[in-house]
Structure formats: structure tokens, C-alpha cells
Enzyme design. Structure first.
Site, PDB file in Angstrom:
ATOM      1  CE  LYS A  45     -92.946   2.197 -77.800  1.00 47.15           C
ATOM      2  NZ  LYS A  45     -92.757   1.007 -78.654  1.00 47.15           N
TER       3      LYS A  45
HETATM    4  C1  LIG Z   1     -94.126  -3.983 -80.610  1.00 45.19           C
HETATM    5  C2  LIG Z   1     -94.163  -2.756 -81.469  1.00 45.19           C
HETATM    6  N1  LIG Z   1     -95.045  -2.729 -82.523  1.00 45.19           N
HETATM    7  C3  LIG Z   1     -95.098  -1.653 -83.344  1.00 45.19           C
HETATM    8  C4  LIG Z   1     -94.286  -0.554 -83.141  1.00 45.19           C
HETATM    9  C5  LIG Z   1     -94.449   0.627 -84.084  1.00 45.19           C
HETATM   10  O1  LIG Z   1     -95.109   1.657 -83.369  1.00 45.19           O
HETATM   11  P1  LIG Z   1     -94.880   3.179 -83.788  1.00 45.19           P
HETATM   12  O2  LIG Z   1     -93.460   3.526 -83.419  1.00 45.19           O
HETATM   13  O3  LIG Z   1     -95.877   3.961 -83.003  1.00 45.19           O
HETATM   14  O4  LIG Z   1     -95.102   3.280 -85.260  1.00 45.19           O
HETATM   15  C6  LIG Z   1     -93.366  -0.530 -82.073  1.00 45.19           C
HETATM   16  C7  LIG Z   1     -92.462   0.667 -81.850  1.00 45.19           C
HETATM   17  N2  LIG Z   1     -91.161   0.279 -81.424  1.00 45.19           N
HETATM   18  C8  LIG Z   1     -90.405   1.318 -80.759  1.00 45.19           C
HETATM   19  C9  LIG Z   1     -89.344   0.704 -79.888  1.00 45.19           C
HETATM   20  C10 LIG Z   1     -88.054   0.337 -80.578  1.00 45.19           C
HETATM   21  C11 LIG Z   1     -86.982  -0.028 -79.575  1.00 45.19           C
HETATM   22  O5  LIG Z   1     -86.004  -0.683 -79.995  1.00 45.19           O
HETATM   23  O6  LIG Z   1     -87.131   0.329 -78.394  1.00 45.19           O
HETATM   24  C12 LIG Z   1     -89.911   2.350 -81.764  1.00 45.19           C
HETATM   25  O7  LIG Z   1     -89.993   2.106 -82.989  1.00 45.19           O
HETATM   26  O8  LIG Z   1     -89.464   3.431 -81.297  1.00 45.19           O
HETATM   27  C13 LIG Z   1     -93.324  -1.637 -81.212  1.00 45.19           C
HETATM   28  O9  LIG Z   1     -92.477  -1.673 -80.163  1.00 45.19           O
END
Ligand SMILES: Cc1[nH+]cc(COP(=O)(O)O)c(CN[C@@H](CCC(=O)O)C(=O)O)c1O
Length: 305
Positions: free
Chosen positions: A158
Site C-alpha cells: 500500500k
Molecule cells: C486500492 C485499494 N484496494 C483495496 C482497499 C481495501 O483494503 P482494506 O482497507 O485493507 O480492506 C484499499 C483501502 N483503501 C484505503 C484508503 C482510502 C483513502 O481514501 O485513502 C482505506 O479504505 O482506508 C485500497 O486503497
């Protein structure tokens, strides 16, 4: 975001929110090599608790390893920093942002003698796409921007710089009157949203893309486990955009997005055009667990007090 009362954990100290600053020659500001997490703390029966804290911290350390960034604190210290960021700001619920970055010790791509710094901030952040959309569902469009190639951007990290792709896709979707983008991978298969993982339901079976280009989402993992506990079959497979058009239901998952129903893709109504029954069941189960209302998975909650 910078002008507010509160405290931010910065390299091991709680500092005044307005004083948590960095120099304009901070390396990550110029080149985007940094890693971060999005974590949520919820009001729960047993007091404010962080959901799947260890899993998020594990991913943060894995992201740093992928980017070859040395971590100056232990996982335990970063877990405690997140608890402190919520507790010291007296937050009943919070969105928590740990972020790891290279400082202003040097410039250039060689990255010699750079120092890794870590901040943990926490603030109130409600429903990512609005309370009403948790029921109504959102309108999305297939993006003209392709999700990262797995050998260009390390998609299991990430990483800060990866989110330029997400911002371009989301801005394009919003400019076309949509709430979110659906990104395809380099071979044209559904990958994920700009900040969420994707699920669809067809004839009672849940489908989600194989990870490849998508982030290994913690909410995705959670929903897969909960769905199986409810007796649903879950298949990870290559999904085409037209399979989504004729799906019975579709939804996004993410820490910020939680479980957000999708009512329309590319001007095609998905199923009933609002939150479907399977989506509602899993969304309810999710909110019960994060608020400590479910006897199951209490081990996923870490109290901040
Ligand atoms: C590209 C991406 N894909 C999937 C997810 C879901 O991952 P998880 O949170 O572990 O279930 C997130 C989280 N996106 C984060 C960033 C949002 C933002 O605006 O900054 C979040 O949901 O916190 C992503 O950034």
C-alpha cells in the site's frame, strides 16, 4: 486537515497537530516512495476498539519490506501508537492513518543516507461514500485508467505513489457523474475500485477478482470469511465487466468504504438497482462485528483504553 486541535504520533512522540510538519525537501514528497495504512476504530460494547489492528500493522511492515524501507519502530510500538492516537485525541470512533516516509536527509533516486520517519494520525471520518449510499448503493463507471501492472507497481504494497492512479480514476468517474471508478487490469479483467476491493453475487455465489493487480484487502479477507461462515460459496476468479452488468448484486469493500453496495455500472442497473439481500446480510454482519455486537471474532477488536 492541518489546522485542528489534537495530537499526532510522530517518530515516537505525541506532537501538537499543528506542529506535525515536514520540510518541503522531504524525499517522499518528491518521489512518492512511502507506505501507509487506513485503519478504523469503532465504538464497541467494550469501549472504542481498533478493527484488525495487527493485520493492518503486518501489512504496513510488509509494504515497507516490499519498498525496501527500513522500519525504525517495532510492530508493537506501531500498534501502541495507533491506540494512543485514538485515545489521546479522545475519539470514540476514528479513521487512523499510519504513514512511513523518507525525510529530507537527501535528494535524488539513489536514496543514500535517507532516514525513515513514521506518523500516526487519527480523526473522525464517517461513511466514506455517505451514509445514504450504504443502503442506496453507488453509481460507478469502468475507468479509462488501467490498474497497475504487477511488475510496474508492487501492488501488494500500500504505497503512496500508487494512489496517483487511484486519484486519476476517481476524478474521472466523478467528472462523469459517478461516485467511484472500477479499474480493469492490464489484460482487461476487473481489478478493484480506486480504494476498494470488488465483489459481485450471481445465483447465490460470491465472486471476487483474483488478487494479482489488486491490494490484498483486509475487509475483503474479512467478508470472504464471514460469507463462508454463512454458508456462501466464494470464488476468486477473473471477472469481465459484462459479467458485472448481468450480476444480481455487486459491492465494494474497504476500511474506509466498509461494505458499499453498487447499484449501477456503466449506466447498467445491477440487479434491483439498490443494495441486494446478500450485500445487506454481509454488511450487517460486518457492522455487528466491528461494533462488538457479535460473539464471533471478538479477537479482531483491540480496545484503545
Ligand atoms: C486500492 C485499494 N484496494 C483495496 C482497499 C481495501 O483494503 P482494506 O482497507 O485493507 O480492506 C484499499 C483501502 N483503501 C484505503 C484508503 C482510502 C483513502 O481514501 O485513502 C482505506 O479504505 O482506508 C485500497 O486503497
Amino acid at each position: 486537515m492541518s489546522d485542528r486541535d489534537g495530537l499526532i504520533w510522530f517518530d515516537g512522540e505525541m506532537v501538537d497537530w499543528r506542529e506535525a510538519k515536514t520540510h518541503v525537501l522531504t524525499h517522499t514528497l518528491h518521489y512518492g516512495m512511502g507506505v501507509f495504512e487506513g485503519v478504523r476504530a469503532y465504538e464497541a460494547e467494550q469501549g472504542t476498539s481498533i478493527f484488525r489492528l495487527e493485520a493492518h500493522t503486518d501489512r504496513l511492515f510488509n509494504s515497507a519490506k516490499i519498498m525496501n524501507m527500513p522500519m525504525p519502530f517495532s510492530k508493537e510500538e506501531i500498534n501502541e501508537a495507533q491506540r494512543a492516537a485514538v485515545r489521546e485525541n479522545n475519539l470514540k470512533s476514528a479513521y487512523i492513518r499510519p504513514m512511513v516516509f523518507y525525510g529530507s536527509e537527501g535528494m535524488g533516486l539513489r536514496a543514500d543516507n535517507l532516514k525513515t520517519h513514521i506518523i500516526v494520525a487519527a480523526w473522525e471520518w464517517g461513511a466514506y461514500m455517505g451514509e445514504e449510499n450504504l443502503q442506496r448503493g453507488i453509481k460507478i463507471a469502468t475507468s479509462s485508467f488501467t490498474r497497475h501492472h504487477v511488475n510496474v507497481t508492487m501492488t501488494k504494497a500500500k504505497s503512496n505513489g500508487a494512489y496517483m492512479n487511484s486519484m486519476l480514476a476517481l476524478q474521472e468517474a466523478i467528472s462523469h457523474g459517478c461516485d467511484e471508478a472500477l479499474l480493469l487490469d492490464t489484460e482487461g479483467y476487473v481489478s478493484e475500485g480506486s480504494g476498494e476491493n470488488f465483489f459481485m453475487v450471481k445465483d447465490g455465489v460470491l465472486y471476487t477478482p483474483e488478487l494479482t493487480a489488486a491490494l490484498d484487502g483486509i475487509t475483503r479477507k474479512t467478508i470472504i470469511q464471514m460469507a463462508k461462515e454463512e454458508g456462501f460459496e466464494v470464488r476468486e476468479k477473473r471477472i469481465t465487466r459484462d459479467e458485472v452488468y448481468i450480476a444480481d448484486e455487486a459491492f465494494f469493500t474497504g476500511t474506509a468504504a466498509e461494505v458499499t453496495p453498487i447499484r449501477e455500472l456503466d449506466n447498467r442497473q445491477i440487479g434491483s438497482g439498490s443494495r441486494g439481500p446478500v450485500t445487506e446480510l454481509l454488511q450487517t454482519k460486518y457492522f455487528d462485528v466491528v461494533h462488538g455486537r457479535s460473539a464471533k471474532h471478538m479477537d479482531w477488536l483491540t480496545p484503545v483504553a
